[in-house]
Design a protein around this motif. Structure first.
Motif, mmCIF file in Angstrom:
data_model
loop_
_atom_site.group_PDB
_atom_site.id
_atom_site.type_symbol
_atom_site.label_atom_id
_atom_site.label_comp_id
_atom_site.label_asym_id
_atom_site.label_seq_id
_atom_site.Cartn_x
_atom_site.Cartn_y
_atom_site.Cartn_z
ATOM 1 N N GLN A 177 -0.222 8.213 14.094
ATOM 2 C CA GLN A 177 -0.794 6.879 14.208
ATOM 3 C C GLN A 177 -0.095 5.965 13.207
ATOM 4 O OE1 GLN A 177 -5.037 6.908 13.726
ATOM 5 N NE2 GLN A 177 -5.414 7.943 15.675
ATOM 6 N N VAL A 178 0.360 4.841 13.670
ATOM 7 C CA VAL A 178 1.020 3.846 12.828
ATOM 8 C C VAL A 178 0.321 2.514 13.060
ATOM 9 C CG1 VAL A 178 3.168 2.665 12.268
ATOM 10 C CG2 VAL A 178 3.215 5.070 12.958
ATOM 11 N N GLY A 179 -0.108 1.856 11.960
ATOM 12 C CA GLY A 179 -0.829 0.601 12.090
ATOM 13 C C GLY A 179 -0.329 -0.450 11.112
ATOM 14 N N TYR A 180 -0.552 -1.696 11.464
ATOM 15 C CA TYR A 180 -0.148 -2.815 10.609
ATOM 16 C C TYR A 180 -1.208 -3.910 10.694
ATOM 17 C CZ TYR A 180 2.249 -6.836 8.698
ATOM 18 O OH TYR A 180 2.548 -7.944 7.943
ATOM 19 N N ILE A 181 -1.493 -4.511 9.529
ATOM 20 C CA ILE A 181 -2.436 -5.627 9.449
ATOM 21 C C ILE A 181 -1.771 -6.746 8.651
ATOM 22 C CG2 ILE A 181 -4.693 -6.427 8.649
ATOM 23 C CD1 ILE A 181 -5.698 -3.589 8.860
ATOM 24 N N ASN A 200 -0.428 -5.077 5.312
ATOM 25 C CA ASN A 200 -0.735 -3.669 5.083
ATOM 26 C C ASN A 200 -0.140 -2.823 6.200
ATOM 27 O OD1 ASN A 200 -2.875 -1.278 5.781
ATOM 28 N ND2 ASN A 200 -2.632 -1.544 3.562
ATOM 29 N N PHE A 201 0.480 -1.706 5.828
ATOM 30 C CA PHE A 201 1.074 -0.760 6.772
ATOM 31 C C PHE A 201 0.494 0.624 6.509
ATOM 32 C CE2 PHE A 201 4.233 2.625 7.262
ATOM 33 C CZ PHE A 201 4.453 2.578 8.633
ATOM 34 N N GLN A 202 0.121 1.358 7.586
ATOM 35 C CA GLN A 202 -0.445 2.697 7.465
ATOM 36 C C GLN A 202 0.222 3.623 8.466
ATOM 37 O OE1 GLN A 202 -4.660 2.451 8.066
ATOM 38 N NE2 GLN A 202 -5.051 1.343 6.153
ATOM 39 N N ALA A 203 0.488 4.859 8.050
ATOM 40 C CA ALA A 203 1.046 5.896 8.929
ATOM 41 C C ALA A 203 0.320 7.199 8.641
ATOM 42 C CB ALA A 203 2.547 6.057 8.709
ATOM 43 N N THR A 204 -0.165 7.840 9.720
ATOM 44 C CA THR A 204 -0.901 9.090 9.593
ATOM 45 C C THR A 204 -0.342 10.099 10.581
ATOM 46 O OG1 THR A 204 -2.912 7.881 9.006
ATOM 47 C CG2 THR A 204 -3.184 10.177 9.652
ATOM 48 N N ILE A 205 -0.175 11.333 10.137
ATOM 49 C CA ILE A 205 0.234 12.423 11.012
ATOM 50 C C ILE A 205 -0.717 13.591 10.778
ATOM 51 C CG2 ILE A 205 1.946 13.211 9.312
ATOM 52 C CD1 ILE A 205 3.577 14.302 11.707
ATOM 53 N N SER A 206 -1.206 14.163 11.880
ATOM 54 C CA SER A 206 -2.134 15.289 11.769
ATOM 55 C C SER A 206 -1.674 16.406 12.699
ATOM 56 C CB SER A 206 -3.560 14.853 12.125
ATOM 57 O OG SER A 206 -3.634 14.437 13.482
ATOM 58 N N ASN A 228 -7.450 21.082 10.748
ATOM 59 C CA ASN A 228 -6.383 20.102 10.850
ATOM 60 C C ASN A 228 -5.843 19.787 9.456
ATOM 61 O OD1 ASN A 228 -7.096 20.068 13.505
ATOM 62 N ND2 ASN A 228 -7.698 17.913 13.586
ATOM 63 N N VAL A 229 -4.533 19.759 9.331
ATOM 64 C CA VAL A 229 -3.889 19.242 8.130
ATOM 65 C C VAL A 229 -3.318 17.874 8.465
ATOM 66 C CG1 VAL A 229 -3.373 21.509 7.183
ATOM 67 C CG2 VAL A 229 -1.728 20.433 8.708
ATOM 68 N N TYR A 230 -3.306 16.994 7.476
ATOM 69 C CA TYR A 230 -2.853 15.637 7.752
ATOM 70 C C TYR A 230 -2.135 15.073 6.535
ATOM 71 C CZ TYR A 230 -6.805 14.046 4.921
ATOM 72 O OH TYR A 230 -7.684 13.826 3.887
ATOM 73 N N GLY A 231 -1.330 14.068 6.797
ATOM 74 C CA GLY A 231 -0.656 13.312 5.760
ATOM 75 C C GLY A 231 -0.815 11.827 6.036
ATOM 76 N N PHE A 232 -0.999 11.053 4.977
ATOM 77 C CA PHE A 232 -1.280 9.630 5.127
ATOM 78 C C PHE A 232 -0.440 8.842 4.132
ATOM 79 C CE2 PHE A 232 -3.625 5.987 3.388
ATOM 80 C CZ PHE A 232 -3.828 5.228 4.531
ATOM 81 N N TYR A 233 0.139 7.768 4.605
ATOM 82 C CA TYR A 233 0.888 6.859 3.720
ATOM 83 C C TYR A 233 0.515 5.432 4.088
ATOM 84 C CZ TYR A 233 4.583 4.025 1.719
ATOM 85 O OH TYR A 233 5.264 3.056 1.027
ATOM 86 N N ALA A 234 0.330 4.616 3.062
ATOM 87 C CA ALA A 234 0.028 3.202 3.268
ATOM 88 C C ALA A 234 0.768 2.374 2.226
ATOM 89 C CB ALA A 234 -1.475 2.941 3.177
ATOM 90 N N GLY A 235 1.232 1.229 2.646
ATOM 91 C CA GLY A 235 1.858 0.270 1.743
ATOM 92 C C GLY A 235 1.258 -1.100 1.983
ATOM 93 N N SER A 236 1.067 -1.858 0.931
ATOM 94 C CA SER A 236 0.436 -3.165 1.077
ATOM 95 C C SER A 236 1.171 -4.191 0.222
ATOM 96 C CB SER A 236 -1.043 -3.111 0.683
ATOM 97 O OG SER A 236 -1.182 -2.726 -0.676
ATOM 98 N N GLY A 237 1.001 -5.428 0.598
ATOM 99 C CA GLY A 237 1.579 -6.531 -0.154
ATOM 100 C C GLY A 237 0.641 -7.715 -0.138
ATOM 101 N N ALA A 238 0.610 -8.449 -1.212
ATOM 102 C CA ALA A 238 -0.236 -9.638 -1.325
ATOM 103 C C ALA A 238 0.614 -10.801 -1.824
ATOM 104 C CB ALA A 238 -1.406 -9.387 -2.270
ATOM 105 N N GLY A 239 0.247 -12.007 -1.474
ATOM 106 C CA GLY A 239 1.026 -13.165 -1.885
ATOM 107 C C GLY A 239 0.281 -14.455 -1.605
ATOM 108 N N GLY A 240 0.944 -15.545 -1.928
ATOM 109 C CA GLY A 240 0.380 -16.853 -1.698
ATOM 110 C C GLY A 240 0.715 -17.798 -2.833
ATOM 111 N N PRO A 241 0.816 -19.091 -2.549
ATOM 112 C CA PRO A 241 1.118 -20.078 -3.605
ATOM 113 C C PRO A 241 -0.117 -20.370 -4.470
ATOM 114 C CG PRO A 241 0.793 -21.180 -1.503
ATOM 115 C CD PRO A 241 0.706 -19.713 -1.224
ATOM 116 N N VAL A 242 0.120 -21.013 -5.606
ATOM 117 C CA VAL A 242 -0.976 -21.392 -6.507
ATOM 118 C C VAL A 242 -1.812 -22.483 -5.851
ATOM 119 C CG1 VAL A 242 -1.555 -22.378 -8.768
ATOM 120 C CG2 VAL A 242 0.341 -20.756 -8.547
ATOM 121 N N ASN A 243 -3.107 -22.335 -5.991
ATOM 122 C CA ASN A 243 -4.036 -23.303 -5.411
ATOM 123 C C ASN A 243 -3.902 -24.627 -6.166
ATOM 124 O OD1 ASN A 243 -6.141 -24.711 -4.280
ATOM 125 N ND2 ASN A 243 -7.734 -23.217 -4.811
#
Length: 657
Positions: free
Chosen positions: A245-249, A269-275, A464-479
């Motif tokens: 399963q591969v997901g992105y938000i 956000n990116f997520q990848a799961t293998i089971s 079931n054995v599984y492996g999970f990896y996720a990476g995320s990033g945040a950003g935005g200009p100063v208010n």
């Protein structure tokens, strides 16, 4: 070489014998332009010449839905409309308002027009679709492999066999039993996920305005929020049991509160799961079981089509020989009536000369009336058999002319059958080698054995054995409206979404996890009961398989006994007919000498007609017994020179011997 003999009745009532080796003969009422020319072609030869120049028949073909265009996968596919037009071969057999039909032509017409065969051809495509479904991880739906016989006449199709133990449906398929719905464990086991990848995408734009009772908390009386969100996920399962399963938000969030240092707020956000299952649900054996069943079902369907072809051709042969018997019997009754009418005319002349008593003429008239009734019955029987043969050889007989058109059989006797003199052990060995239901039963046992392995896997716990990896990033200009002070209104986050997205995949803020999940059903009674029931059903299949082998041996022996009995009946009735012919000849001579009356001659002629009708009936029964022993040994297609490819396409391209 043994040569069987056939009796052909001439118009004078005398019988002639003809060898049966050339099976195609010209019947007495076949049209002949110049009978003084012996080299003129026969009806059968004329038919063959016209068939060579006939327009081509479109073979049966259903294109399997397949396209490189991805859009076609989401549009419906259609099957060509039915073609209910009779093949041109039928028109080529019509001469002077009659259908002149040889056994070879009858079989060819059946292959091209018979609706039972046309119906079963779709099962071949259904089997292909079932295999395509299981290759995507779907359950096998099964194919109906029973012999179809919607056409009236001929033998009962129950004797053909259709693989009595051949399963053709997936696990969970039900059958109505005496106590209600009966479920089968065939195909049972752990759940198989779809092998087709699934892509889901969701995106929305949201605006929210909310009144705030405490302005101190958010800094504004009306809190306004704008959200742009994009979510996607890709998932796929594989035959080993592996699932990925591969997901992105991605999200952009703005707010009018001055208490936020960053506005708009960017998130990625990116997520990848293998089971992978290690116990229940592990391996190709359990996850590809439906594919193996579908492949074997496809083989079963091909064997079942061969059984259907044998059943249909055997039915055509039976109806053809019934037609021959009715045709010959009608000729016998016609000749017998002609002789009785001639005797009546002669006796009426004798009565005018007062040479015989009037009672003799009355007896002649009664005899003529009786024979007229016999001829009426014979004609009705012939019309019925003509209708049966046309019904099985055509797609439709809506044309009134075709429905009422007489059929003249050209083959009055069949060729010798080598099975008649073979040892019973040889016939049984050929049946076990050639009959399609034997192979069907063997494949059924293979499916049942494979099912036992799959259902044993379902007894195991789920690990079931599984492996999970996720990476995320945040950003935005100063208010720009931030009121928290210089220290709190600053940020080190990237101001643009491109850098935020890059940080999602460059290991800036990763998360990874490995682990296992174990599910154990305490007592496990349902799976245990299904597994034990599967073994019980397998034992039942073994008994069915052995019973089928016994039935095949019995069928072959019974067919040989019936053939030998019919042969003996033909021989005895042939002798009886010859004696009746001699008695008639002697009585007629004695009448001419004055020692016998015309009544004695009429009785002798009646006995001759009865003997001839009985002989023709026995000969037809003998031919049908030859058909039956060919069916019992699985040699029908070979003996009749039928190509299974022609039967599948519905176009006869191979000439039969």
């Amino acid at each position: 070489m043994a040569v069987a003999l056939c009796c052909l009745v001439s118009s004078s009532g005398m019988a002639q014998t003809a060898p049966s080796q050339p099976t195609t003969q010209t019947p007495p009422d076949a049209p002949s332009a110049q009978q003084q020319q012996p080299a003129s072609p026969t009806i059968a030869q004329q038919n063959e010449q016209m068939q060579r120049s006939a327009p081509a028949v479109v073979p049966f073909h259903v294109e399997i839905p397949h396209s490189h265009n991805p859009i076609r996968s989401y549009t419906p596919s259609d099957v060509p409309e039915l073609s209910l037009t009779n093949s041109p071969r039928l028109e080529q057999l019509i001469r002077d308002g009659k259908i002149y039909l040889s056994l070879k032509d009858a079989i060819a017409l059946a292959l091209e027009n018979n609706l039972d065969l046309a119906y079963f051809r779709y099962n071949l495509v259904i089997a292909d679709m079932d295999l395509a479904r299981t290759r995507a991880g779907g359950q096998v739906r099964g194919v109906n492999t029973g012999v179809v016989q919607g056409t009236q006449g001929g033998f009962n199709a129950a004797n053909t066999g259709g693989g009595g133990g051949a399963p053709s449906s997936s696990g969970g398929a039900g059958a109505v039993g005496a106590g209600g719905l009966v479920q089968s464990t065939l195909g049972s086991g752990t759940a198989v996920n779809s092998f087709d990848p699934v892509l889901s995408v969701k995106s929305y734009v949201d605006h929210t305005t909310q009144q705030e009772p405490n302005v101190f908390q958010v800094g504004v009386p009306l809190l306004k929020q704008n959200t742009i969100d994009f979510t996607s996920q890709y998932s796929q399962s594989f035959p080993l049991g592996t699932n990925i399963q591969v997901g992105y938000i991605g999200q952009r969030y703005t707010i009018n509160s001055p208490y936020f240092a960053v506005n708009p707020n960017l998130f990625s956000n990116f997520q990848a799961t293998i089971s992978q299952p290690l116990l229940a649900g592990f391996g190709f054996g359990t996850n590809e079981r439906y594919i193996r069943i579908a492949k074997k079902n496809k083989t079963l369907t091909n064997l079942a089509f061969k059984a259907q072809a044998i059943a249909t051709i055997s039915q055509v042969e039976d109806i053809y020989w019934d037609l021959v018997s009715a045709y010959q019997d009608e000729q016998v009754k016609e000749r017998s009536l002609t002789f009785a009418q001639q005797t009546l005319d002669d006796d009426q002349k004798q009565l005018q000369l007062q040479a015989i008593p009037a009672m003799q003429v009355l007896k002649d008239q009664a005899d003529v009336a009786t024979r007229e009734g016999d001829l009426t019955v014979a004609k009705a029987t012939l019309r019925l058999n003509e209708l049966l043969i046309k019904n099985i050889l055509t797609k439709e007989i809506d044309d009134p002319q075709l429905a009422d058109m007489p059929v003249v059989p050209l083959d009055l006797i069949g060729t010798p059958d080598a099975n008649e003199g073979k040892p019973i052990d040889t016939l049984i060995a050929e049946a076990e080698k050639n009959r399609p239901d034997v192979s069907q039963d063997q494949i059924a046992m293979e499916i049942a054995q494979d099912g036992l392995k799959a259902i044993k896997n379902a007894l195991l716990p789920q690990l079931n054995v599984y492996g999970f990896y996720a990476g995320s990033g945040a950003g935005g200009p100063v208010n720009p409206n931030c009121s928290l002070g210089p220290d709190q209104c600053s940020t080190t986050l990237p101001p643009d979404f491109g850098t935020t997205l890059q940080n999602t995949f460059n290991y800036t803020a990763p998360e990874y996890q490995v682990g296992f999940q174990l599910n154990i059903v305490l007592r496990n009674r349902i799976a245990k009961a299904d597994q034990f029931r599967a073994v019980l059903e397998f034992r039942q299949n073994q008994l069915t398989f052995e019973e089928q082998k016994k039935n095949i041996r019995f069928d072959v022996r019974n067919s040989q006994y019936a053939l030998q009995q019919s042969r003996a009946s033909v021989d005895s009735l042939q002798k009886a007919r010859d004696l009746a012919q001699k008695t008639f000849d002697v009585t007629k001579q004695e009448q001419q000498l004055g020692s016998k009356s015309s009544l004695d001659t009429l009785n002798a002629d009646h006995d001759l007609a009865v003997a001839e009708s009985a002989l023709f009936t026995a000969q037809a029964a003998y031919e049908k017994r030859k058909v039956d022993i060919d069916r019992a040994t699985g040699e029908t297609l070979d003996r009749m020179g039928v190509s299974i490819d022609d039967a599948k396409s519905g176009v006869v391209t191979h000439s039969t011997p």
